[in-house]
Design a protein around this motif. Structure first.
Motif, PDB file in Angstrom:
ATOM      1  N   LEU B  86     -38.295 -11.499  35.482  1.00 25.16           N
ATOM      2  CA  LEU B  86     -37.754 -10.705  36.594  1.00 25.16           C
ATOM      3  C   LEU B  86     -38.663  -9.518  36.900  1.00 25.16           C
ATOM      4  O   LEU B  86     -38.905  -9.190  38.070  1.00 25.16           O
ATOM      5  N   ASP B  87     -39.193  -8.892  35.852  1.00 19.45           N
ATOM      6  CA  ASP B  87     -40.124  -7.781  36.049  1.00 19.45           C
ATOM      7  C   ASP B  87     -41.378  -8.251  36.784  1.00 19.45           C
ATOM      8  O   ASP B  87     -41.849  -7.617  37.725  1.00 19.45           O
ATOM      9  N   ARG B  88     -41.914  -9.402  36.334  1.00 16.25           N
ATOM     10  CA  ARG B  88     -43.145  -9.906  36.961  1.00 16.25           C
ATOM     11  C   ARG B  88     -42.881 -10.305  38.412  1.00 16.25           C
ATOM     12  O   ARG B  88     -43.724 -10.115  39.289  1.00 16.25           O
ATOM     13  N   LEU B  89     -41.682 -10.880  38.675  1.00 13.92           N
ATOM     14  CA  LEU B  89     -41.339 -11.248  40.055  1.00 13.92           C
ATOM     15  C   LEU B  89     -41.259  -9.999  40.937  1.00 13.92           C
ATOM     16  O   LEU B  89     -41.772  -9.973  42.054  1.00 13.92           O
ATOM     17  N   ALA B  90     -40.627  -8.954  40.399  1.00 13.17           N
ATOM     18  CA  ALA B  90     -40.492  -7.722  41.178  1.00 13.17           C
ATOM     19  C   ALA B  90     -41.875  -7.176  41.519  1.00 13.17           C
ATOM     20  O   ALA B  90     -42.108  -6.695  42.635  1.00 13.17           O
ATOM     21  N   GLY B  91     -42.805  -7.279  40.554  1.00 12.94           N
ATOM     22  CA  GLY B  91     -44.157  -6.815  40.804  1.00 12.94           C
ATOM     23  C   GLY B  91     -44.880  -7.685  41.825  1.00 12.94           C
ATOM     24  O   GLY B  91     -45.467  -7.185  42.785  1.00 12.94           O
ATOM     25  N   GLY B  94     -43.445  -7.369  45.467  1.00 17.21           N
ATOM     26  CA  GLY B  94     -43.278  -6.036  46.046  1.00 17.21           C
ATOM     27  C   GLY B  94     -43.632  -6.065  47.526  1.00 17.21           C
ATOM     28  O   GLY B  94     -44.673  -6.570  47.901  1.00 17.21           O
ATOM     29  N   HIS B  97     -39.728  -9.482  51.511  1.00 20.25           N
ATOM     30  CA  HIS B  97     -38.268  -9.540  51.544  1.00 20.25           C
ATOM     31  C   HIS B  97     -37.791 -10.692  50.678  1.00 20.25           C
ATOM     32  O   HIS B  97     -38.126 -11.836  50.929  1.00 20.25           O
ATOM     33  N   HIS B  98     -37.043 -10.391  49.620  1.00 23.03           N
ATOM     34  CA  HIS B  98     -36.604 -11.444  48.706  1.00 23.03           C
ATOM     35  C   HIS B  98     -35.417 -10.979  47.883  1.00 23.03           C
ATOM     36  O   HIS B  98     -35.040  -9.800  47.927  1.00 23.03           O
ATOM     37  N   LEU B  99     -34.848 -11.907  47.142  1.00 25.39           N
ATOM     38  CA  LEU B  99     -33.807 -11.588  46.176  1.00 25.39           C
ATOM     39  C   LEU B  99     -34.079 -12.396  44.915  1.00 25.39           C
ATOM     40  O   LEU B  99     -34.390 -13.587  44.996  1.00 25.39           O
ATOM     41  N   ALA B 100     -34.023 -11.758  43.776  1.00 22.87           N
ATOM     42  CA  ALA B 100     -34.181 -12.453  42.491  1.00 22.87           C
ATOM     43  C   ALA B 100     -33.128 -11.900  41.543  1.00 22.87           C
ATOM     44  O   ALA B 100     -33.134 -10.709  41.233  1.00 22.87           O
TER      45      ALA B 100
END
Lengths: 109, 190
Positions: B86-91, B94, B97-100
């Motif tokens: 989740l951290d890597r996805l957020a990075g 960035g 527009h998305h949701l995880a």
């Protein structure tokens, strides 16, 4: 039993995978409209024996809304198209015309 | 911290096919514009898998990336890796527009394995889906209903099947699958 193809998934599923959402292409008449227009928007619905345009939702699937053109007399489905259409695409009209020459539905034909 | 558990504690039914609740597996639901390379390439890179096409699932080791709808994917991975991914996805996403969101404990997973014909038959009795080997090959991913509840199915590379449903209906799905896979319930369809 209706067999519908979801235009988003490409899945051909049977009726229980979907949910009917009433008549397609309703034009909303809200504030500032005449009483007659508002009444028509709220209450007046087509109930044809033959070609009908409806909204459906792929409820046990991708969850998207779409449109379907079908025959209420034979349950034949002429085609489905996305919810982003404010009127039936020409391709769908041609398919209906091939099977039901001279059809009309509200302002479409 | 309380210990996370799967809904049925690893229940198993041995019949014509084997129905088993999978060990706890991490799940992340991803939404975004799958047609946007900024989204799809970032997701593929973080997941380490090719982005699945419509109605497909990509598989590698313990990781699965399934196509849920034109704007939704489900990523299954070992549970301990969820926070890091989740951290890597957020990075990586960035500005896109998305949701995880983690849904590990909001879903239940089952594996249906055994003799291929019995496995397909057990599922075909419950869902309005063509489970013939020609129509539902390894890598196919399909959302539909299983008896009376929504569920998703996919065919693993080894020919067994995975089933995903909401946690609240896990017991219903397990019992429905168990009855459908009863050893004296073969109909010889496939």
């Amino acid at each position: 039993m209706l067999l519908l193809e979801c235009p988003y998934c490409g899945v051909a599923g049977e009726e229980t995978e979907f949910h009917g959402g009433g008549e397609a292409h309703l034009k909303r008449h809200g504030p500032e409209s005449s009483d007659a227009d508002f009444e028509g928007y709220l209450f007046h619905r087509e109930n044809p024996k033959g070609v009908h345009l409806e909204r459906w939702r792929h409820v046990n699937g991708c969850g998207k809304w779409f449109h379907a053109a079908r025959c209420t007399r034979t349950l034949e489905v002429f085609g489905t198209y996305t919810a982003q259409c404010s009127e039936p695409p020409q391709e769908i009209r041609d398919k209906i015309s091939a099977k039901r020459p001279g059809w009309t539905w509200r302002e479409f034909s | 911290m309380s210990e996370p558990v799967t809904p049925l504690g690893g229940a198993v039914h041995e019949g014509a096919a084997r129905v088993a609740e999978m060990p706890r597996r991490g799940m992340i639901t991803l939404r975004g514009d799958l047609g946007d390379p900024a989204f799809s390439e970032a997701v593929a890179e973080v997941a380490g898998l090719a982005l699945p096409g419509r109605g497909r699932v990509s598989a590698e080791g313990e990781t699965r990336l399934g196509w849920m709808s034109p704007d939704e994917l489900i990523l299954m991975l070992p549970a301990p890796d969820v926070a890091a991914v989740l951290d890597r996805l957020a990075g990586a996403l960035g500005g896109v527009h998305h949701l995880a969101v983690e849904v590990t404990d909001a879903r239940a997973l089952f594996a249906v394995s055994g003799e291929p014909a019995a496995v397909r038959e057990s599922l075909a009795k419950l869902a309005p889906v063509d489970f013939s080997p020609a129509a539902f090959e390894p890598g196919t991913f399909r959302r539909s209903r299983l008896a009376q509840v929504p569920a998703a199915f996919w065919c693993e590379p080894d020919g067994s099947f995975g089933v995903m449903c909401f946690r609240s209906v896990a017991e219903y799905v397990f019992k429905a699958l168990s009855v459908s896979a009863a050893s004296d319930g073969r109909v010889g369809m496939f």
